[in-house]
Enzyme design. Structure first.
Site, PDB file in Angstrom:
ATOM      1  N   LEU A 157       6.074 -10.877  -0.557  1.00 58.12           N
ATOM      2  CA  LEU A 157       7.191  -9.961  -0.772  1.00 58.12           C
ATOM      3  C   LEU A 157       7.022  -8.690   0.032  1.00 58.12           C
ATOM      4  O   LEU A 157       5.913  -8.303   0.385  1.00 58.12           O
ATOM      5  CB  LEU A 157       7.354  -9.637  -2.253  1.00 58.12           C
ATOM      6  CG  LEU A 157       6.229  -8.868  -2.925  1.00 58.12           C
ATOM      7  CD1 LEU A 157       6.762  -7.594  -3.538  1.00 58.12           C
ATOM      8  CD2 LEU A 157       5.596  -9.731  -3.993  1.00 58.12           C
ATOM      9  N   CYS A 158       8.143  -8.073   0.311  1.00 56.81           N
ATOM     10  CA  CYS A 158       8.187  -6.777   0.978  1.00 56.81           C
ATOM     11  C   CYS A 158       9.382  -6.017   0.401  1.00 56.81           C
ATOM     12  O   CYS A 158       9.778  -6.275  -0.732  1.00 56.81           O
ATOM     13  CB  CYS A 158       8.265  -6.941   2.498  1.00 56.81           C
ATOM     14  SG  CYS A 158       9.791  -7.706   3.085  1.00 56.81           S
ATOM     15  N   HIS A 159       9.959  -5.124   1.158  1.00 60.29           N
ATOM     16  CA  HIS A 159      11.062  -4.318   0.641  1.00 60.29           C
ATOM     17  C   HIS A 159      12.353  -5.134   0.520  1.00 60.29           C
ATOM     18  O   HIS A 159      12.951  -5.200  -0.556  1.00 60.29           O
ATOM     19  CB  HIS A 159      11.275  -3.095   1.536  1.00 60.29           C
ATOM     20  CG  HIS A 159      12.239  -2.107   0.977  1.00 60.29           C
ATOM     21  ND1 HIS A 159      12.887  -1.189   1.758  1.00 60.29           N
ATOM     22  CD2 HIS A 159      12.671  -1.870  -0.277  1.00 60.29           C
ATOM     23  CE1 HIS A 159      13.681  -0.437   1.004  1.00 60.29           C
ATOM     24  NE2 HIS A 159      13.572  -0.836  -0.240  1.00 60.29           N
ATOM     25  N   ILE A 219      11.460  -6.691  -3.015  1.00 60.76           N
ATOM     26  CA  ILE A 219      11.346  -5.955  -4.273  1.00 60.76           C
ATOM     27  C   ILE A 219      12.655  -5.245  -4.614  1.00 60.76           C
ATOM     28  O   ILE A 219      12.947  -5.000  -5.791  1.00 60.76           O
ATOM     29  CB  ILE A 219      10.150  -4.987  -4.269  1.00 60.76           C
ATOM     30  CG1 ILE A 219       9.830  -4.572  -5.702  1.00 60.76           C
ATOM     31  CG2 ILE A 219      10.400  -3.804  -3.358  1.00 60.76           C
ATOM     32  CD1 ILE A 219       8.421  -4.115  -5.942  1.00 60.76           C
TER      33      ILE A 219
END
Length: 107
Positions: A63-65, A93
């Site tokens: 996951l990232c932004h 996220i």
């Protein structure tokens, strides 16, 4: 590369199934603002030097932004490092905060 939606991931985390590794590839300042519990944090730029921290056979949700960096990491792990079970958190996220847990800050 496979994607998993925030809602699907929440269902998996709440089930009795073995927990996947949550690999957060954002920068430390981003993780300070918002993170998922029990995430293993390795900034994308450090990944190549920290691969020994990961198990290529374990299911890993990256996951990232917003899901862009994590998509690149998934492809790298699959194509160059022979990871067999990686998923990209679709929307990152930010989508998690909007679809699953509004208590997670957005930025």
């Amino acid at each position: 590369m496979r994607n998993i939606s925030p809602v699907e991931l929440k269902q998996r985390l709440d089930s009795d199934a073995p927990l996947p590794l949550l690999l957060d590839v954002r920068e430390p300042w981003e993780i300070e603002r918002a993170c998922l519990p029990h995430s293993h944090c390795i900034p994308m730029k450090e990944l190549a030097t920290r691969l020994q921290e990961l198990d290529p056979d374990r299911e890993t949700v990256v996951l990232c932004h917003h899901g862009i960096r994590s998509r690149s990491v998934c492809l790298f792990l699959e194509q160059h490092m022979q990871f067999s079970n990686v998923l990209n958190l679709d929307g990152g996220i930010d989508a998690w905060a909007r679809q699953v847990d509004p208590g997670v800050p957005t930025y």
